[in-house]
Design a protein around this motif. Structure first.
Motif, mmCIF file in Angstrom:
data_model
loop_
_atom_site.group_PDB
_atom_site.id
_atom_site.type_symbol
_atom_site.label_atom_id
_atom_site.label_comp_id
_atom_site.label_asym_id
_atom_site.label_seq_id
_atom_site.Cartn_x
_atom_site.Cartn_y
_atom_site.Cartn_z
ATOM 1 N N LEU A 93 20.202 -33.699 0.002
ATOM 2 C CA LEU A 93 21.376 -34.285 1.451
ATOM 3 C C LEU A 93 20.648 -33.374 2.204
ATOM 4 N N PRO A 94 19.371 -33.672 3.035
ATOM 5 C CA PRO A 94 18.579 -32.616 4.170
ATOM 6 C C PRO A 94 20.258 -31.738 5.008
ATOM 7 N N GLU A 95 20.372 -32.973 5.747
ATOM 8 C CA GLU A 95 21.609 -32.910 7.022
ATOM 9 C C GLU A 95 22.787 -31.616 6.342
ATOM 10 N N LEU A 96 22.578 -31.085 5.186
ATOM 11 C CA LEU A 96 23.970 -30.531 4.606
ATOM 12 C C LEU A 96 22.945 -29.121 4.933
ATOM 13 N N GLY A 97 21.694 -28.738 4.807
ATOM 14 C CA GLY A 97 21.311 -28.039 4.436
ATOM 15 C C GLY A 97 20.806 -27.050 3.138
ATOM 16 N N GLY A 98 21.058 -27.740 2.214
ATOM 17 C CA GLY A 98 21.306 -26.720 1.248
ATOM 18 C C GLY A 98 19.728 -26.617 0.474
ATOM 19 N N SER A 99 19.062 -27.554 1.376
ATOM 20 C CA SER A 99 17.273 -27.406 0.589
ATOM 21 C C SER A 99 16.784 -26.624 1.269
ATOM 22 N N ALA A 100 16.323 -26.584 2.915
ATOM 23 C CA ALA A 100 16.242 -25.906 3.759
ATOM 24 C C ALA A 100 16.764 -24.182 3.681
ATOM 25 N N ARG A 101 18.053 -24.084 3.323
ATOM 26 C CA ARG A 101 18.308 -22.479 2.537
ATOM 27 C C ARG A 101 17.921 -22.120 1.033
ATOM 28 N N LEU A 102 17.716 -23.394 0.297
ATOM 29 C CA LEU A 102 16.904 -22.717 -0.716
ATOM 30 C C LEU A 102 15.580 -22.720 -0.546
ATOM 31 N N LYS A 103 15.017 -23.187 0.460
ATOM 32 C CA LYS A 103 13.321 -22.940 0.839
ATOM 33 C C LYS A 103 13.003 -21.415 1.512
ATOM 34 N N ALA A 104 14.605 -22.054 2.012
ATOM 35 C CA ALA A 104 14.467 -20.037 3.422
ATOM 36 C C ALA A 104 14.426 -18.899 2.223
ATOM 37 N N ALA A 105 14.766 -18.454 0.735
ATOM 38 C CA ALA A 105 15.005 -18.131 0.053
ATOM 39 C C ALA A 105 13.813 -17.737 -1.054
ATOM 40 N N GLY A 106 12.598 -18.197 -0.340
ATOM 41 C CA GLY A 106 11.787 -18.220 -1.689
ATOM 42 C C GLY A 106 11.887 -19.197 -2.838
ATOM 43 N N VAL A 107 13.259 -20.388 -2.495
ATOM 44 C CA VAL A 107 12.848 -20.908 -4.227
ATOM 45 C C VAL A 107 12.211 -22.129 -3.697
ATOM 46 N N PRO A 108 11.663 -22.920 -5.527
ATOM 47 C CA PRO A 108 10.601 -23.528 -4.872
ATOM 48 C C PRO A 108 12.098 -24.967 -5.375
ATOM 49 N N VAL A 109 11.969 -26.024 -4.123
ATOM 50 C CA VAL A 109 12.944 -27.289 -4.483
ATOM 51 C C VAL A 109 11.506 -28.443 -4.690
ATOM 52 N N PHE A 110 12.379 -29.305 -5.711
ATOM 53 C CA PHE A 110 12.522 -30.593 -5.776
ATOM 54 C C PHE A 110 13.422 -31.550 -5.917
ATOM 55 N N SER A 111 13.689 -32.561 -5.633
ATOM 56 C CA SER A 111 14.267 -34.000 -5.670
ATOM 57 C C SER A 111 13.767 -35.644 -5.498
ATOM 58 N N LEU A 112 14.120 -36.130 -5.873
ATOM 59 C CA LEU A 112 13.960 -37.817 -6.241
ATOM 60 C C LEU A 112 14.182 -38.552 -4.842
ATOM 61 N N VAL A 113 15.264 -38.103 -4.455
ATOM 62 C CA VAL A 113 14.831 -39.126 -3.158
ATOM 63 C C VAL A 113 16.294 -37.925 -2.704
ATOM 64 N N SER A 114 16.359 -38.895 -0.741
ATOM 65 C CA SER A 114 17.255 -38.191 -0.232
ATOM 66 C C SER A 114 18.116 -38.938 0.708
ATOM 67 N N PHE A 115 19.213 -38.542 1.168
ATOM 68 C CA PHE A 115 20.265 -40.113 1.753
ATOM 69 C C PHE A 115 20.479 -38.396 3.071
ATOM 70 N N GLU A 116 20.432 -39.872 4.305
ATOM 71 C CA GLU A 116 20.535 -39.058 5.763
ATOM 72 C C GLU A 116 22.234 -38.932 5.608
ATOM 73 N N GLY A 117 22.891 -38.284 6.120
ATOM 74 C CA GLY A 117 24.350 -38.062 6.501
ATOM 75 C C GLY A 117 24.549 -36.674 4.887
ATOM 76 N N HIS A 118 26.132 -36.854 4.537
ATOM 77 C CA HIS A 118 27.483 -36.259 4.881
ATOM 78 C C HIS A 118 26.994 -36.981 2.941
#
Length: 189
Positions: A164-189
């Motif tokens: 759920l990219p709008e909630l910022g979790g994947s960006a937060r993980l990437k900013a911390a240097g953590v490699p991230v993978f997800s199969l699908v994404s959804f807009e919104g919460h």
């Protein structure tokens, strides 16, 4: 042969998986669009496609273990570990593991939570993939990642079915240097 398969059956795996995730509006609170993966788990064909996506991704990477976050990460992670022929490491909510543990507390929208892992869950230098069903704010994944690092593990990647990219979790993980993978994404919460 793809040419022999009717066009309506030629669907990318991620699109197939996405189409089988149920959205429950206003749960657990008004305005939240809950992405329910129980529909994936209930359908053996979709569940196989889901697991195969992770197995194929990590087959050549050869991690020593899959770590799964309590509780839906256990379902996915344990099956992926089984298919890869490697160990499974549960990262549980506080107070659920019977042996000596390390713990990590993280913030939620409405308070805090703590997860734990056994102190002997992995050996220093072992390569581990951390799996959960969903990345929202990234707090649980970051806590799990920190625990694995405290054990000396090399976290190859954190992975989820849904982002759920709008909630910022994947960006937060990437900013911390953590490699991230997800199969699908959804807009919104």
């Amino acid at each position: 042969m793809a040419a022999d398969i009717p066009a309506e059956h030629q669907v990318a795996p991620a699109d197939y998986i996405r189409a089988h995730i149920r959205t429950v509006p206003d749960w657990p609170a008004p305005g939240v669009m809950f992405r329910d993966i129980t529909t994936l788990l209930a359908n053996p064909r979709v569940f196989r496609v889901l697991i195969d996506q992770f197995v194929h991704r990590y087959f050549d990477a050869r991690p020593a273990a899959i770590a799964g976050l309590d509780a839906r990460g256990f379902i996915i992670g344990s099956v992926v570990a089984y298919e890869l022929g490697i160990g499974f490491v549960p990262i549980r909510k506080k107070g659920k593991l019977p042996f000596a543990t390390f713990e990590e507390t993280y913030e939620l929208e409405y308070g805090s939570a703590t997860v734990e892992v056994h102190t002997d869950a992995v050996k220093p230098g072992e390569r581990v993939v951390l799996i959960d069903d969903l990345i929202a704010t990234g707090g649980t994944m970051l806590a799990g990642h920190k625990l694995l690092q405290r054990l000396g593990a090399e976290v190859v990647e954190v992975a989820a079915i849904v982002d759920l990219p709008e909630l910022g979790g994947s960006a937060r993980l990437k900013a911390a240097g953590v490699p991230v993978f997800s199969l699908v994404s959804f807009e919104g919460h």
